[in-house]
Motif scaffolding. Structure first.
Motif, short mmCIF file in Angstrom:
data_model
loop_
_atom_site.label_atom_id
_atom_site.label_comp_id
_atom_site.label_asym_id
_atom_site.label_seq_id
_atom_site.Cartn_x
_atom_site.Cartn_y
_atom_site.Cartn_z
N MET A 1 -11.11 42.48 65.64
CA MET A 1 -10.35 42.39 64.38
C MET A 1 -10.46 43.74 63.65
SD MET A 1 -10.82 39.75 61.18
CE MET A 1 -10.39 38.35 62.21
N SER A 2 -9.32 44.22 63.14
CA SER A 2 -9.33 45.49 62.43
C SER A 2 -10.03 45.34 61.08
CB SER A 2 -7.90 46.00 62.22
OG SER A 2 -7.13 45.06 61.52
N LYS A 3 -10.45 46.45 60.54
CA LYS A 3 -11.22 46.43 59.31
C LYS A 3 -10.30 46.34 58.10
CE LYS A 3 -14.62 49.20 56.78
NZ LYS A 3 -15.37 50.47 56.77
N ALA A 4 -10.66 45.51 57.15
CA ALA A 4 -9.88 45.38 55.91
C ALA A 4 -10.12 46.61 55.04
CB ALA A 4 -10.27 44.12 55.16
N VAL A 5 -9.04 47.26 54.63
CA VAL A 5 -9.18 48.40 53.72
C VAL A 5 -9.03 47.96 52.27
CG1 VAL A 5 -8.40 50.05 55.45
CG2 VAL A 5 -6.73 49.01 53.93
N LEU A 6 -8.34 46.84 52.05
CA LEU A 6 -8.19 46.29 50.71
C LEU A 6 -8.37 44.79 50.76
CD1 LEU A 6 -7.36 46.50 47.67
CD2 LEU A 6 -5.01 46.12 48.44
N LYS A 7 -9.20 44.27 49.86
CA LYS A 7 -9.36 42.83 49.76
C LYS A 7 -9.40 42.46 48.28
CE LYS A 7 -11.86 38.94 51.76
NZ LYS A 7 -12.93 38.53 52.71
N LEU A 8 -8.47 41.60 47.89
CA LEU A 8 -8.43 41.07 46.54
C LEU A 8 -8.79 39.60 46.60
CD1 LEU A 8 -5.02 42.60 45.31
CD2 LEU A 8 -7.30 43.63 45.22
N GLU A 9 -9.73 39.19 45.74
CA GLU A 9 -10.19 37.81 45.75
C GLU A 9 -10.16 37.24 44.34
OE1 GLU A 9 -13.70 37.31 48.72
OE2 GLU A 9 -13.89 39.35 47.89
N GLY A 10 -9.31 36.24 44.15
CA GLY A 10 -9.26 35.53 42.87
C GLY A 10 -8.89 36.40 41.68
N ILE A 11 -7.96 37.34 41.88
CA ILE A 11 -7.61 38.28 40.81
C ILE A 11 -6.76 37.58 39.75
CG2 ILE A 11 -6.38 40.40 40.23
CD1 ILE A 11 -8.95 40.80 41.86
N GLU A 12 -7.26 37.64 38.52
CA GLU A 12 -6.52 37.09 37.38
C GLU A 12 -6.36 38.17 36.31
OE1 GLU A 12 -8.43 33.59 35.94
OE2 GLU A 12 -8.18 32.48 37.82
N LYS A 13 -5.18 38.15 35.69
CA LYS A 13 -4.91 39.13 34.63
C LYS A 13 -3.92 38.52 33.64
CE LYS A 13 -5.26 43.32 32.83
NZ LYS A 13 -6.55 43.89 32.40
N ALA A 14 -4.25 38.63 32.36
CA ALA A 14 -3.37 38.14 31.30
C ALA A 14 -3.26 39.21 30.21
CB ALA A 14 -3.91 36.84 30.71
N PHE A 15 -2.13 39.17 29.49
CA PHE A 15 -1.90 40.10 28.39
C PHE A 15 -1.57 39.29 27.14
CE2 PHE A 15 -0.77 42.50 32.22
CZ PHE A 15 -1.53 43.65 32.03
N ARG A 16 -2.00 39.81 26.02
CA ARG A 16 -1.71 39.15 24.74
C ARG A 16 -0.48 39.77 24.11
NH1 ARG A 16 -4.22 35.77 21.48
NH2 ARG A 16 -6.10 35.82 22.77
N GLN A 17 0.47 38.95 23.78
CA GLN A 17 1.67 39.38 23.07
C GLN A 17 1.73 38.64 21.75
OE1 GLN A 17 4.97 38.64 25.73
NE2 GLN A 17 4.50 40.39 27.02
N GLY A 18 1.25 39.32 20.70
CA GLY A 18 1.14 38.64 19.41
C GLY A 18 0.09 37.54 19.49
N HIS A 19 0.50 36.31 19.19
CA HIS A 19 -0.42 35.18 19.26
C HIS A 19 -0.36 34.49 20.62
CE1 HIS A 19 -1.38 35.54 15.04
NE2 HIS A 19 -0.08 35.50 14.73
N LYS A 20 0.48 35.01 21.51
CA LYS A 20 0.69 34.37 22.81
C LYS A 20 -0.04 35.11 23.92
CE LYS A 20 4.42 32.89 25.91
NZ LYS A 20 5.89 32.91 26.15
N VAL A 21 -0.68 34.37 24.82
CA VAL A 21 -1.32 34.96 26.00
C VAL A 21 -0.42 34.71 27.21
CG1 VAL A 21 -3.30 34.89 27.54
CG2 VAL A 21 -3.63 34.67 25.07
N VAL A 22 -0.04 35.80 27.87
CA VAL A 22 0.84 35.71 29.04
C VAL A 22 0.01 35.94 30.30
CG1 VAL A 22 2.86 36.65 30.23
CG2 VAL A 22 2.81 36.55 27.72
N GLU A 23 -0.09 34.92 31.12
CA GLU A 23 -0.81 35.04 32.39
C GLU A 23 0.10 35.69 33.43
OE1 GLU A 23 -3.64 31.60 33.35
OE2 GLU A 23 -2.02 30.65 32.18
N VAL A 24 -0.28 36.87 33.89
CA VAL A 24 0.55 37.62 34.83
C VAL A 24 0.12 37.37 36.27
CG1 VAL A 24 1.33 39.92 35.51
CG2 VAL A 24 0.99 39.39 33.09
N LEU A 25 -1.18 37.41 36.52
CA LEU A 25 -1.72 37.17 37.86
C LEU A 25 -2.66 35.98 37.78
CD1 LEU A 25 -2.52 40.87 38.89
CD2 LEU A 25 -0.42 39.57 39.31
#
Length: 226
Positions: free
Chosen positions: A1-25
């Protein structure tokens, strides 16, 4: 098996827009193996750029782990993250972001100079790479003297000059006309494959994405196989 060069696990990201939180990832999991080219498509505002910024160690996650060549980059201090980014990653953006007061050679050589390579050696290596992308007659030209396609080829050479293991490209031909975009994209893929690199390429162009080994769709914060 080839080697993983990038591994993302459980990535979450949100941004606040005023009083609202927008979940992007919302819990992104992604593994890219050595030599694998992955296309990332999704509607405007779906979070493609955010995902690339996180994968490139430019933005922090709210939660989850980013691993580059087996190293957990999430837990590293800023200096170590910067060093890992400089040594292992290359970036190509929709807009070339070339330094206007420097020539094509100087723009490409800059990454090596920052890493401590002598000016003469850095310029020689930059010139060789610019010749490879077909700009042998444009080495001493400033960005303003180059066409859009030529500017983007300089940007590609700049991303490759440090011999990264992974290229992250955010709409790399999105600012070019269709014919020029096709030629630049073909060159980009050719260079990545001949060097055995991996790449995560965000694009709105499904035709270009179809040329990748895999195509993923980012929709409502989650990834789906196309």
């Amino acid at each position: 098996m080839s080697k993983a060069v990038l591994k993302l696990e459980g990535i979450e990201k949100a941004f606040r827009q005023g009083h609202k939180v927008v979940e992007v990832l919302k819990g992104i999991d992604l593994t890219i193996q050595a030599g694998e080219l992955v296309g990332l498509v999704g509607a405007s505002g779906s979070g493609k750029s955010t995902l690339l910024q996180i994968a490139g160690l430019l933005d922090p996650t709210d939660s989850g782990v980013v691993s580059i060549v087996g190293m957990n980059a999430t837990s590293l201090k800023d200096d170590a993250r910067s060093g890992l980014r400089q040594s292992q990653l290359g970036f190509v953006y929709q807009f070339h972001h070339l330094l206007p007061d420097f020539t094509a050679v100087e723009n490409v050589a800059m990454a090596l100079r920052i890493g401590g390579v002598a000016e003469k050696v850095a310029n020689e290596q930059a010139a060789e790479l610019l010749v490879r992308v077909g700009l042998e007659d444009r080495l001493e030209h400033a960005p303003s003297e180059l066409s859009g396609g030529e500017q983007q080829r300089v940007a590609i050479a700049r991303a490759l000059i440090g011999n990264p293991v992974l290229l992250l490209a955010d709409e790399p031909t999105g600012n070019l006309d269709e014919n020029t975009a096709g030629r630049v994209f073909e060159l980009f893929v050719e260079l990545v494959r001949e060097r055995g690199l991996s790449a995560l390429i965000a694009t709105h162009d499904t035709t270009l994405a179809a040329k990748m080994d895999r195509r993923l769709i980012l929709r409502e914060g989650t990834l789906h196989e196309a």
